[in-house]
Design a protein around this motif. Structure first.
Motif, PDB file in Angstrom:
ATOM      1  N   ASP A 169      48.244 -25.104 -52.842  1.00  0.00           N
ATOM      2  CA  ASP A 169      48.996 -24.330 -51.849  1.00  0.00           C
ATOM      3  C   ASP A 169      48.159 -24.137 -50.574  1.00  0.00           C
ATOM      4  O   ASP A 169      48.634 -24.379 -49.465  1.00  0.00           O
ATOM      5  CB  ASP A 169      49.401 -22.989 -52.455  1.00  0.00           C
ATOM      6  CG  ASP A 169      50.392 -22.242 -51.594  1.00  0.00           C
ATOM      7  OD1 ASP A 169      51.589 -22.596 -51.640  1.00  0.00           O
ATOM      8  OD2 ASP A 169      49.969 -21.311 -50.872  1.00  0.00           O
ATOM      9  N   SER A 170      46.906 -23.737 -50.728  1.00  0.00           N
ATOM     10  CA  SER A 170      46.019 -23.523 -49.571  1.00  0.00           C
ATOM     11  C   SER A 170      45.771 -24.824 -48.823  1.00  0.00           C
ATOM     12  O   SER A 170      45.760 -24.849 -47.584  1.00  0.00           O
ATOM     13  CB  SER A 170      44.681 -22.939 -50.032  1.00  0.00           C
ATOM     14  OG  SER A 170      44.864 -21.662 -50.570  1.00  0.00           O
ATOM     15  N   ILE A 179      47.725 -27.521 -48.676  1.00  0.00           N
ATOM     16  CA  ILE A 179      48.929 -27.943 -47.961  1.00  0.00           C
ATOM     17  C   ILE A 179      49.094 -27.130 -46.679  1.00  0.00           C
ATOM     18  O   ILE A 179      49.380 -27.671 -45.616  1.00  0.00           O
ATOM     19  CB  ILE A 179      50.178 -27.833 -48.855  1.00  0.00           C
ATOM     20  CG1 ILE A 179      50.082 -28.833 -50.012  1.00  0.00           C
ATOM     21  CG2 ILE A 179      51.453 -28.059 -48.051  1.00  0.00           C
ATOM     22  CD1 ILE A 179      51.132 -28.632 -51.095  1.00  0.00           C
ATOM     23  N   ARG A 180      48.895 -25.827 -46.773  1.00  0.00           N
ATOM     24  CA  ARG A 180      49.027 -24.977 -45.583  1.00  0.00           C
ATOM     25  C   ARG A 180      48.000 -25.364 -44.512  1.00  0.00           C
ATOM     26  O   ARG A 180      48.328 -25.414 -43.323  1.00  0.00           O
ATOM     27  CB  ARG A 180      48.907 -23.510 -45.959  1.00  0.00           C
ATOM     28  CG  ARG A 180      50.102 -23.024 -46.755  1.00  0.00           C
ATOM     29  CD  ARG A 180      49.980 -21.550 -47.148  1.00  0.00           C
ATOM     30  NE  ARG A 180      51.018 -21.184 -48.082  1.00  0.00           N
ATOM     31  CZ  ARG A 180      52.283 -20.969 -47.748  1.00  0.00           C
ATOM     32  NH1 ARG A 180      52.665 -21.070 -46.494  1.00  0.00           N
ATOM     33  NH2 ARG A 180      53.171 -20.649 -48.662  1.00  0.00           N
ATOM     34  N   HIS A 186      53.699 -26.319 -39.578  1.00  0.00           N
ATOM     35  CA  HIS A 186      54.042 -25.975 -40.968  1.00  0.00           C
ATOM     36  C   HIS A 186      55.546 -26.053 -41.120  1.00  0.00           C
ATOM     37  O   HIS A 186      56.285 -25.363 -40.429  1.00  0.00           O
ATOM     38  CB  HIS A 186      53.529 -24.581 -41.313  1.00  0.00           C
ATOM     39  CG  HIS A 186      53.976 -24.132 -42.661  1.00  0.00           C
ATOM     40  ND1 HIS A 186      53.526 -24.719 -43.808  1.00  0.00           N
ATOM     41  CD2 HIS A 186      54.866 -23.192 -43.032  1.00  0.00           C
ATOM     42  CE1 HIS A 186      54.124 -24.143 -44.837  1.00  0.00           C
ATOM     43  NE2 HIS A 186      54.936 -23.204 -44.389  1.00  0.00           N
ATOM     44  N   ALA A 209      54.386 -26.375 -48.595  1.00  0.00           N
ATOM     45  CA  ALA A 209      53.850 -25.643 -49.743  1.00  0.00           C
ATOM     46  C   ALA A 209      54.983 -25.028 -50.567  1.00  0.00           C
ATOM     47  O   ALA A 209      54.971 -25.075 -51.800  1.00  0.00           O
ATOM     48  CB  ALA A 209      52.868 -24.570 -49.280  1.00  0.00           C
ATOM     49  N   ARG A 212      56.226 -25.852 -54.571  1.00  0.00           N
ATOM     50  CA  ARG A 212      56.498 -24.805 -55.584  1.00  0.00           C
ATOM     51  C   ARG A 212      57.921 -24.924 -56.133  1.00  0.00           C
ATOM     52  O   ARG A 212      58.147 -24.802 -57.329  1.00  0.00           O
ATOM     53  CB  ARG A 212      56.265 -23.411 -54.982  1.00  0.00           C
ATOM     54  CG  ARG A 212      54.795 -23.053 -54.831  1.00  0.00           C
ATOM     55  CD  ARG A 212      54.586 -21.574 -54.522  1.00  0.00           C
ATOM     56  NE  ARG A 212      55.318 -21.121 -53.349  1.00  0.00           N
ATOM     57  CZ  ARG A 212      54.888 -21.225 -52.090  1.00  0.00           C
ATOM     58  NH1 ARG A 212      53.720 -21.753 -51.839  1.00  0.00           N
ATOM     59  NH2 ARG A 212      55.620 -20.776 -51.091  1.00  0.00           N
ATOM     60  N   SER A 270      48.888 -34.441 -48.685  1.00  0.00           N
ATOM     61  CA  SER A 270      48.073 -33.509 -47.908  1.00  0.00           C
ATOM     62  C   SER A 270      46.594 -33.807 -48.118  1.00  0.00           C
ATOM     63  O   SER A 270      46.166 -34.040 -49.253  1.00  0.00           O
ATOM     64  CB  SER A 270      48.324 -32.068 -48.358  1.00  0.00           C
ATOM     65  OG  SER A 270      49.697 -31.788 -48.401  1.00  0.00           O
TER      66      SER A 270
END
Length: 176
Positions: free
Chosen positions: A19-20, A22-23, A33, A37, A41, A88
């Motif tokens: 998650d981090s 991808i962001r 963005h 992310a 999910r 990513s």
């Protein structure tokens, strides 16, 4: 000498790092963005993930690729298909072949699962190096039809379908 790059299947304990990553990868790019992310999910929650791989270096997750199930009909029959999105790479490591290695490993995994065709919505100068072609995707009706939608037969000897329909997993339609 830098630590070697290891590509492996993503595990549940990687979720926060993915998650981090991808962001970070999409937050500071020209694309901005766009919910990647959240998409990862939702695809996981829906059970539509076919392949999720991470690139790890020195114990850190520095890259991720996800391929999800698609609903594809070709020449009147269902065809096993996967969509690539997103890929990513940590911002400081982009341009070093990590994304390339992740995509290639993912395609090998899909072939091993017997997936017949893959689609990607992306940059027309990047994805053809893997075998994706806008000419094949143009044969399919899709909400994402256009020059950025590309497809490839995962069996290089397979005959291209004449036409059909290609729908990404439902999570793509739920993105805001």
């Amino acid at each position: 000498m830098p630590d070697p790059l290891v590509i492996r299947p993503a595990r549940a304990e990687d979720d926060e790092a993915i998650d981090s990553l991808i962001r970070a990868a999409f937050g500071g790019t020209e694309y901005g963005h766009q919910g990647e992310a959240e998409l990862v999910r939702m695809l996981g929650a829906d059970g539509d993930v076919m392949v999720s791989l991470v690139a790890e270096q020195g114990g850190d997750v520095v890259g991720h690729v996800l391929f999800s199930r698609m609903d594809v009909e070709a020449d009147g029959a269902p065809l096993s298909a996967a969509g690539l999105a997103p890929v990513s790479v940590a911002p400081g490591l982009q341009g070093r072949g990590i994304g390339d290695a992740l995509i290639r490993a993912g395609l090998v995994s899909l072939r091993g699962q017997g997936v017949a065709i893959g689609f990607v919505l992306g940059h027309e100068s990047y994805y053809p190096r893997f075998g994706y072609a806008p000419e094949l995707a143009a044969r399919f009706v899709s909400p994402f039809a256009g020059p950025h939608l590309m497809a490839m037969m995962l069996d290089s000897g397979a005959i291209w379908p004449q036409g059909g329909r290609a729908d990404y997993a439902p999570a793509f339609g739920r993105l805001g």
